[in-house]
Design a protein around this motif. Structure first.
Motif, PDB file in Angstrom:
ATOM      1  N   SER A   1       0.324  26.992  40.768  1.00 50.71           N
ATOM      2  CA  SER A   1       1.151  25.869  40.331  1.00 50.71           C
ATOM      3  C   SER A   1       0.501  25.049  39.215  1.00 50.71           C
ATOM      4  N   ASP A   2      -0.739  25.359  38.871  1.00 51.97           N
ATOM      5  CA  ASP A   2      -1.448  24.619  37.828  1.00 51.97           C
ATOM      6  C   ASP A   2      -1.397  25.396  36.517  1.00 51.97           C
ATOM      7  N   LYS A   3      -1.873  24.793  35.440  1.00 53.03           N
ATOM      8  CA  LYS A   3      -2.020  25.528  34.185  1.00 53.03           C
ATOM      9  C   LYS A   3      -3.480  25.487  33.767  1.00 53.03           C
ATOM     10  N   TYR A   4      -3.866  26.451  32.912  1.00 51.94           N
ATOM     11  CA  TYR A   4      -5.276  26.669  32.581  1.00 51.94           C
ATOM     12  C   TYR A   4      -5.426  26.864  31.078  1.00 51.94           C
ATOM     13  N   GLY A   5      -6.653  26.692  30.609  1.00 55.71           N
ATOM     14  CA  GLY A   5      -6.911  26.860  29.184  1.00 55.71           C
ATOM     15  C   GLY A   5      -8.337  27.250  28.902  1.00 55.71           C
ATOM     16  N   PHE A   6      -8.583  27.760  27.673  1.00 62.61           N
ATOM     17  CA  PHE A   6      -9.935  28.078  27.212  1.00 62.61           C
ATOM     18  C   PHE A   6      -9.993  27.948  25.698  1.00 62.61           C
ATOM     19  N   TYR A   7     -11.220  27.907  25.184  1.00 60.92           N
ATOM     20  CA  TYR A   7     -11.433  27.693  23.753  1.00 60.92           C
ATOM     21  C   TYR A   7     -12.671  28.457  23.297  1.00 60.92           C
ATOM     22  N   GLY A   8     -12.616  28.973  22.060  1.00 61.56           N
ATOM     23  CA  GLY A   8     -13.781  29.614  21.469  1.00 61.56           C
ATOM     24  C   GLY A   8     -13.741  29.565  19.951  1.00 61.56           C
ATOM     25  N   LYS A   9     -14.917  29.673  19.338  1.00 60.13           N
ATOM     26  CA  LYS A   9     -15.015  29.804  17.881  1.00 60.13           C
ATOM     27  C   LYS A   9     -15.007  31.293  17.586  1.00 60.13           C
ATOM     28  N   ILE A  10     -14.027  31.755  16.807  1.00 60.26           N
ATOM     29  CA  ILE A  10     -13.780  33.187  16.756  1.00 60.26           C
ATOM     30  C   ILE A  10     -14.163  33.884  15.456  1.00 60.26           C
ATOM     31  N   LYS A  11     -14.156  33.203  14.337  1.00 58.59           N
ATOM     32  CA  LYS A  11     -14.401  33.897  13.070  1.00 58.59           C
ATOM     33  C   LYS A  11     -15.226  33.019  12.152  1.00 58.59           C
ATOM     34  N   PHE A  12     -16.367  33.548  11.719  1.00 56.18           N
ATOM     35  CA  PHE A  12     -17.255  32.821  10.823  1.00 56.18           C
ATOM     36  C   PHE A  12     -16.636  32.768   9.425  1.00 56.18           C
TER      37      PHE A  12
ATOM     38  N   PRO B   1     -24.622  34.012  11.179  1.00 58.37           N
ATOM     39  CA  PRO B   1     -24.243  34.567  12.485  1.00 58.37           C
ATOM     40  C   PRO B   1     -23.626  35.952  12.348  1.00 58.37           C
ATOM     41  N   ILE B   2     -24.153  36.904  13.116  1.00 58.25           N
ATOM     42  CA  ILE B   2     -23.629  38.270  13.098  1.00 58.25           C
ATOM     43  C   ILE B   2     -22.863  38.597  14.382  1.00 58.25           C
ATOM     44  N   ALA B   3     -22.955  37.725  15.373  1.00 56.37           N
ATOM     45  CA  ALA B   3     -22.201  37.884  16.609  1.00 56.37           C
ATOM     46  C   ALA B   3     -22.050  36.517  17.248  1.00 56.37           C
ATOM     47  N   ASN B   4     -20.907  36.288  17.876  1.00 53.44           N
ATOM     48  CA  ASN B   4     -20.700  35.003  18.529  1.00 53.44           C
ATOM     49  C   ASN B   4     -19.939  35.195  19.834  1.00 53.44           C
ATOM     50  N   ALA B   5     -20.224  34.303  20.777  1.00 59.34           N
ATOM     51  CA  ALA B   5     -19.584  34.302  22.082  1.00 59.34           C
ATOM     52  C   ALA B   5     -19.514  32.851  22.548  1.00 59.34           C
ATOM     53  N   SER B   6     -19.197  32.647  23.804  1.00 57.80           N
ATOM     54  CA  SER B   6     -19.088  31.299  24.346  1.00 57.80           C
ATOM     55  C   SER B   6     -19.754  31.240  25.718  1.00 57.80           C
TER      56      SER B   6
ATOM     57  N   LYS C   1      -8.511  18.359  24.524  1.00 62.78           N
ATOM     58  CA  LYS C   1      -9.883  17.924  24.275  1.00 62.78           C
ATOM     59  C   LYS C   1     -10.801  18.397  25.402  1.00 62.78           C
ATOM     60  N   ASN C   2     -10.338  18.322  26.650  1.00 59.25           N
ATOM     61  CA  ASN C   2     -11.136  18.812  27.778  1.00 59.25           C
ATOM     62  C   ASN C   2     -11.438  20.302  27.639  1.00 59.25           C
ATOM     63  N   ILE C   3     -10.450  21.069  27.194  1.00 60.41           N
ATOM     64  CA  ILE C   3     -10.639  22.514  27.033  1.00 60.41           C
ATOM     65  C   ILE C   3     -11.716  22.792  25.989  1.00 60.41           C
ATOM     66  N   VAL C   4     -11.625  22.111  24.861  1.00 63.14           N
ATOM     67  CA  VAL C   4     -12.576  22.335  23.772  1.00 63.14           C
ATOM     68  C   VAL C   4     -13.990  21.926  24.175  1.00 63.14           C
ATOM     69  N   LEU C   5     -14.124  20.785  24.816  1.00 63.82           N
ATOM     70  CA  LEU C   5     -15.452  20.285  25.188  1.00 63.82           C
ATOM     71  C   LEU C   5     -16.060  21.062  26.354  1.00 63.82           C
ATOM     72  N   ALA C   6     -15.261  21.874  27.021  1.00 65.58           N
ATOM     73  CA  ALA C   6     -15.782  22.691  28.130  1.00 65.58           C
ATOM     74  C   ALA C   6     -16.606  23.870  27.629  1.00 65.58           C
ATOM     75  N   SER C   7     -16.366  24.306  26.390  1.00 69.87           N
ATOM     76  CA  SER C   7     -16.953  25.538  25.868  1.00 69.87           C
ATOM     77  C   SER C   7     -18.125  25.234  24.939  1.00 69.87           C
ATOM     78  N   ILE C   8     -19.198  26.009  25.077  1.00 71.17           N
ATOM     79  CA  ILE C   8     -20.361  25.865  24.207  1.00 71.17           C
ATOM     80  C   ILE C   8     -20.588  27.188  23.470  1.00 71.17           C
ATOM     81  N   PRO C   9     -20.793  27.149  22.143  1.00 74.12           N
ATOM     82  CA  PRO C   9     -20.915  28.398  21.376  1.00 74.12           C
ATOM     83  C   PRO C   9     -22.277  29.067  21.528  1.00 74.12           C
ATOM     84  N   LEU C  10     -22.265  30.390  21.463  1.00 74.45           N
ATOM     85  CA  LEU C  10     -23.474  31.220  21.460  1.00 74.45           C
ATOM     86  C   LEU C  10     -23.439  32.089  20.216  1.00 74.45           C
TER      87      LEU C  10
END
Length: 246
Positions: free
Chosen positions: A146-157, A28-33, A11-20
């Motif tokens: 020693s930590d782990k990392y994550g990211f999230y994006g909306k990828i396909k309309f 939408p013809i192009a999307n990013a984060s 949930k933290n990973i998802v809420l960290a990202s805002i769509p563009l």
């Protein structure tokens, strides 16, 4: 994304990202984060500059789902993203190199700007959504192997339902930090990279750790090494510093 319910890390990973988004005829013809940060009391959206994000108007996601007059709407705010350029002095010739665009872009936002992420709808047809994260940061966090990392994006309309835009999602939650290469932090995926199309829309997404600290922004991936390269945001601290002086 009901799969994040009960999983605070995802949930933290998802809420960290805002769509563009960029639009043509309301599609939408192009999307990013991007990522919302508060630095020295000022609110910014930061992202990467490639894919024509810098020096152009993009639409920042405000509400994934909002009910208006019985219809469900996706609302957004147009933002003109700013860019940076760089050049270097060549000592042997005493000349400068050609100017190139830095893969980092930003914009200061109104202090009252807020953004929500749609999670799901209950059996009683109630909308479940959460505020996207605003990271209060000094832009000096050091990544750890020693930590782990994550990211999230909306990828396909996938189409429009009423006034609500529907996307496929990409959630990575088990990246490993390997090293720093110039302006990039390098992370290893726990699986094969696969097709680039599976990551379109993740460009600019914040890469966070398990303590909810943002350390980088997704820039590109390499299929040959299964690695994700993220812009090291610490290197652009001085740029945002200037923006806080007004």
């Amino acid at each position: 994304m009901k799969e994040i319910i009960g999983d605070s890390w995802k949930k933290n990973i998802v809420l960290a990202s805002i769509p563009l988004w960029k639009y043509c005829n309301e599609i939408p013809i192009a999307n990013a984060s991007g990522c919302l940060i508060k630095y020295k009391g000022k609110l910014f959206i930061i992202s990467i500059a490639h894919s024509s994000i810098a020096e152009s108007t993009w639409n920042v996601g405000a509400n994934d789902l909002e009910e208006k007059n019985g219809e469900l709407w996706t609302t957004h705010q147009p933002v003109n993203m700013q860019s940076l350029s760089q050049f270097k002095l060549v000592p042997e010739t005493n000349n400068f190199t050609e100017t190139t665009i830095v893969d980092f872009t930003y914009r200061k936002l109104p202090e009252d700007f807020k953004s929500t992420h749609f999670i799901g709808i209950t059996n009683q047809n109630e909308i479940i959504q959460s505020n996207r994260t605003v990271f209060e940061t000094d832009l000096d966090f050091e990544p750890s192997i020693s930590d782990k990392y994550g990211f999230y994006g909306k990828i396909k309309f996938k189409g429009v339902i009423g006034r609500h835009m529907n996307f496929e999602h990409r959630l990575e939650s088990n990246l490993k930090y390997l090293r720093t290469e110039g302006e990039f932090l390098v992370f290893e995926l726990p699986h094969k990279y696969g097709s680039h199309s599976k990551y379109i829309g993740c460009s600019g997404a914040p890469i966070i750790n398990t303590n909810n600290n943002v350390v980088a922004l997704v820039s590109f991936g390499l299929r040959s090494t299964n690695c994700i390269y993220g812009i090291d945001i610490r290197k652009y601290k001085a740029v945002l510093e200037i923006e806080t002086l007004d």
